[in-house]
Structures are given as C-alpha cells and as structure tokens.
Design a protein around this motif. Sequence first.
Motif, PDB file in Angstrom:
ATOM      1  N   SER A 105      29.198  14.717  31.656  1.00  0.00           N
ATOM      2  CA  SER A 105      29.085  13.304  31.172  1.00  0.00           C
ATOM      3  C   SER A 105      29.557  13.136  29.700  1.00  0.00           C
ATOM      4  O   SER A 105      30.097  12.230  29.333  1.00  0.00           O
ATOM      5  CB  SER A 105      27.684  12.760  31.412  1.00  0.00           C
ATOM      6  N   HIS A 106      29.560  14.458  28.850  1.00  0.00           N
ATOM      7  CA  HIS A 106      30.070  14.525  27.625  1.00  0.00           C
ATOM      8  C   HIS A 106      31.551  14.454  27.751  1.00  0.00           C
ATOM      9  O   HIS A 106      32.253  13.930  26.820  1.00  0.00           O
ATOM     10  CB  HIS A 106      29.529  15.567  26.872  1.00  0.00           C
ATOM     11  N   LEU A 107      32.161  15.161  28.692  1.00  0.00           N
ATOM     12  CA  LEU A 107      33.726  15.372  28.809  1.00  0.00           C
ATOM     13  C   LEU A 107      34.120  13.893  29.171  1.00  0.00           C
ATOM     14  O   LEU A 107      35.221  13.786  28.773  1.00  0.00           O
ATOM     15  CB  LEU A 107      34.006  16.516  29.824  1.00  0.00           C
ATOM     16  N   VAL A 125      37.201   7.504  37.016  1.00  0.00           N
ATOM     17  CA  VAL A 125      36.177   8.941  37.174  1.00  0.00           C
ATOM     18  C   VAL A 125      34.934   8.278  37.349  1.00  0.00           C
ATOM     19  O   VAL A 125      34.471   7.679  36.068  1.00  0.00           O
ATOM     20  CB  VAL A 125      36.634   9.941  36.072  1.00  0.00           C
ATOM     21  N   VAL A 126      34.392   8.503  38.243  1.00  0.00           N
ATOM     22  CA  VAL A 126      32.759   8.036  38.307  1.00  0.00           C
ATOM     23  C   VAL A 126      31.972   9.267  38.698  1.00  0.00           C
ATOM     24  O   VAL A 126      32.118  10.001  39.505  1.00  0.00           O
ATOM     25  CB  VAL A 126      32.582   7.096  39.660  1.00  0.00           C
ATOM     26  N   LEU A 127      30.792   9.303  37.621  1.00  0.00           N
ATOM     27  CA  LEU A 127      29.946  10.428  37.659  1.00  0.00           C
ATOM     28  C   LEU A 127      28.625   9.611  38.004  1.00  0.00           C
ATOM     29  O   LEU A 127      28.117   8.655  37.441  1.00  0.00           O
ATOM     30  CB  LEU A 127      29.760  11.227  36.371  1.00  0.00           C
ATOM     31  N   GLY A 128      27.790   9.890  39.084  1.00  0.00           N
ATOM     32  CA  GLY A 128      26.501   9.227  39.182  1.00  0.00           C
ATOM     33  C   GLY A 128      25.853   9.594  40.378  1.00  0.00           C
ATOM     34  O   GLY A 128      26.554  10.187  41.360  1.00  0.00           O
ATOM     35  N   GLY A 158      17.057   8.730  32.905  1.00  0.00           N
ATOM     36  CA  GLY A 158      17.959   7.902  32.620  1.00  0.00           C
ATOM     37  C   GLY A 158      17.731   7.666  30.953  1.00  0.00           C
ATOM     38  O   GLY A 158      17.031   8.642  30.112  1.00  0.00           O
ATOM     39  N   GLY A 159      17.998   6.506  30.304  1.00  0.00           N
ATOM     40  CA  GLY A 159      17.818   6.574  29.005  1.00  0.00           C
ATOM     41  C   GLY A 159      16.314   6.679  28.505  1.00  0.00           C
ATOM     42  O   GLY A 159      16.414   7.084  27.219  1.00  0.00           O
ATOM     43  N   GLY A 192      26.115  13.361  41.605  1.00  0.00           N
ATOM     44  CA  GLY A 192      25.176  14.110  41.045  1.00  0.00           C
ATOM     45  C   GLY A 192      25.048  13.794  39.490  1.00  0.00           C
ATOM     46  O   GLY A 192      25.266  12.788  39.057  1.00  0.00           O
ATOM     47  N   TYR A 193      24.140  14.592  39.055  1.00  0.00           N
ATOM     48  CA  TYR A 193      23.682  14.372  37.645  1.00  0.00           C
ATOM     49  C   TYR A 193      24.440  15.738  36.998  1.00  0.00           C
ATOM     50  O   TYR A 193      24.089  16.850  37.127  1.00  0.00           O
ATOM     51  CB  TYR A 193      22.170  14.155  37.385  1.00  0.00           C
TER      52      TYR A 193
END
Length: 492
Positions: A363-365, A328-331, A20-21, A357-358
């Motif tokens: 994530s940039h797109l 759109v969900v990525l995670g 994460g961050g 997933g990761y």
Amino acid sequence: MPRFRALHVVSELFPYVKTGGLGDVAAALPVALRRIGCDVAVLLPGYPAITRAMTHRRTLWRDDDLFQGGPAELCSVRLQRLGVPAYVLDCPGLFERPGGPYADEDGKDFEDNHRRFAALGFAAARVVERQSGRILVHAHDWQAGLAVAHAKLGLAKPPPCVTTIHNVAYPGTFDRAVFAELGLPAEADSIHGVEFYGGISFLKAGLYYADHITTVSPTYALEIQEPGQGGGLEGLLASRAATLTGILNGVDYAHWSPESDGHLPAPFSADDLSGKRQARIALLERLGLTHRNDAFVMGVVSRLIAQKGIDWLIDSIPWLVEHGVTLVVLGAGDRDLERRLSNDAHCYAEHVRFIRGYDEALSHLIQAGVDSMAIPSRFEPCGLTQLYALRYGSPPIVRRTGGLADTIVDASPEARRSGTATGFVFERADGEGLREATYRALVAHRDRATWERIQRTGMAQDFGWEPAARAYHALYRRLLDGRHAPGGPGAT
Ligand code: ADP
C-alpha cells in the motif's frame, strides 16, 4: 484543572490488528493526546496479536466465566508499539481464535460478537471503578458502544463519556433476544436505550448514553443528520446536533512520509521527486507492467465494498484503458467486486492489475508509485487514503463527500490560479463523475508544470494529529468541568 485520564475503548490497533482507518486512529490519537499533556490509556480486546505483544502485565480484575467466554483477566499492560499505557481484556474464550477481529477466516461474523463486545464494555466500567482520580470514557464505534452503556448504567459515579462515530454504516445490530446476555439493566431494553428498529444496536447505545458525540470530519457530521444518510440513526443524531461535532482525523506522518518510508526504494520529497520515479518503476516492475513514461498510473487501495464506489471504478475500466490509464488496485472485500476486478485484470492484462488481499508494504509503494490515487466513495466519514496520497505526491481523484470534501481542493481554474488545488473532485454519484474528474486529471498531467504544482501543493498540506488532539482535549476538559451542554439520556 486537576489531572484526569481519558480511557479510549477501541477494537483495533495498528500495527497489531487493523481492518481499516479505525486501527490507524487508535494508534495515533492517544499518542497525539499524550504529546499535548493529556493522560491517556487504551482498552483493547485480548486478540492473539495483542496478548503476544504485551509486557509488564498486572491483573486488575478477574472473572471465572465472563459473558460465557470462560476465564477472563483485565490487565494493565504495556504494548511496545503503542506510546501510551494499555488495558487488555484477556479472555481467550472470546478473543483468541483464528480469523479477523470480527469475523472468521471465511469472512463470516462470529456468532458471539454481541457477547465479545459487551464484555469489552463491561471491562471498561471495571477500569473506571478502579481508577482513583478522574476519568473519562472515549468509545470508538459500535464495538465500544456498550462501554458507554455499562459506564453510565452500572457505576455509582458514572464518568463523562464521548462516543466517536468512525462509520455510521456499521451500527452493530443484533437480535433483540440477545439483550439478556449483555449484562445491562432491564431499563436499557427500550427505545430510550439500546433498542433499534425492533433489534439492538451497540452504536445506538454508545450514542444515546454519551454526553458528547463526535465524528471524524465536519462534513460527515452534517451528512449523517440527513434522511437516508445516518443509517437509521439520523433522527437521534439530528436531535443531538448541539452535542455532535466533527473533528477531522489526522495522519500519522511517522508512518506515512516519503522522506522516511522504509517501504520505498528511495526517499523523496517535494524538493526532489526523483525517488517517486524510482517508486513508480519498482511498482510497475513488481506487478509485471510495462513502464511507459507517458502512461497515467492510477492507484486504489481500499476495502472493496459498495461504500468505496468500486463498482463505478469497475464500470469505468474500459474507458480508463482507452484513455491510456494503467490501473493498480489493492484490496479485499465483497466477493462479487473481487471477481469483477479479477476478470477485468485478466481482460486488460497490459493495463490493469488487481492484487487481492491486505498488504501494508505494498500500500505504501502504490501511494508512492502512482500518479494519482482514486477514492470515488459514495460516502466517506474521513478517509485516510487521500491524505496519504497528498503527502506522496499523488494528487487524489475523489468524490465530494464527507472528509474527502473537507480535505481535497479541486483543481478548478480559480484554485489553480491561486495555487490551492490539491486534487480532482467530482460531485456526481456514478461512474460518469469519476470519469469526468479523471479526464481533467489526465489533461492536467500532460502539462508537467501544472501537475508538479498540484503535487507540491498537496505535499505541503499538514494533516497531522495535533489539531484533532487539541480539539478532543478541549472537549474532555469541558465535559469534566461540567461546562458542557447536557447530552446523554434525557437530552434526546
Ligand atoms: P476505511 O477506514 O473506511 O477502510 P480509510 O481511508 O479511513 O478507510 O482507511 C483505510 C486504511 O486502510 C488506510 O490506512 C489504507 O491504506 C488501509 N487499507 C485499506 N485496504 C488495504 C489493503 N488491501 N492493504 C493495505 N492497506 C489497506
């Protein structure tokens, strides 16, 4: 003032190890400090991704059996992707294993985490005692909490110590029975030490023994002193109010700028948003979604946990679809939330995609290709996703909490008039709050001039690391000068 070295003790480092961050901060803050003339080094666990990347290895210290993990070497090294010197605790028995930095491939915490991160703390004290000049320890989150305890209790000349809380919801708790395995003197096994509600907390140790505590946004620094919001540490934190400050994290614009982002089909900027339209088409095509100009595309890139308000998002999906939103969900994260998202993506196949997933590149797109990013967090220490969204022209929809409250200006009528609006902020802690702010975003989006103004105002915001680096540097100097109000044990 004479030179000194700040030793950052941290358990993640982008691009090698990141959950994460914290990994982003560990990569960027030391470099930002160095840029303003501060001598910094980073101490890391020897995960496979780190030991593979290290060069110029010089062994400083070794042990035959470190914290029951077998042979260990503390090395001074260089890491190609990190612009400051590093120390690595190379101990294969503790750190070279499959899975993530804290848990195995099934997401189960490693049983020896207390010894793994006690060893990291012990190694920090070994670095300090080998340093000829002045040195200060800067510990990040629970994983580095025992660095402060070992430095304060195990050294003849303890260095000044700062602990930064990146998320108080992770106190690093263990059974009291493991105390004997932590290498600390018996006096630490007390409420005036590492004890925490009958167990042990590594974060508590880091806070209790630190001279100064920081956290990653001014609002979060206040919130965590409130009942119910400090993860049980609010009493300690409130008593340390004079030595607790919020310093907002920054963004590493070298990695997060649409003008130079290699993950995008074309660069773009506030002056020319045509590349953003290309990113949108690329994203929708990649995910097999139909491309409609009038659709409002909302993105979420997040750990899927209760903190992030993902349940409120899921509850809102039928409403979002009804209102023409493509989601759109990525995670990855909580299995139940993942299952519910998969079900909805299946039910609303034309409008909802869930990528489990990761995926750094995706994530940039997503940041570039959507109209807006949603971050409906219950609490958010700082949050980076909303800052990326600003720069990528995707005005975020956020809850007014922690760092989200400190960084996003709601598109209220006044803020729109004064040209300061950068996103859509809601107060209510439920799905209704998210839907209310989304509705306002949908209305604003229909008026192209209004929307582009909000986009451009957001893109012009500068949340770079320099102000944070200057604030930490000033704090280090105060601590080393002894000009600082007393903190640490005895002050609480
Ligand atoms: P936290 O540290 O609580 O996870 P932040 O917003 O501070 O939240 O930082 C999250 C970081 O992790 C951001 O860089 C975000 O892009 C990244 N991230 C989170 N989930 C994913 C994912 N599934 N794939 C790629 N990057 C992710």
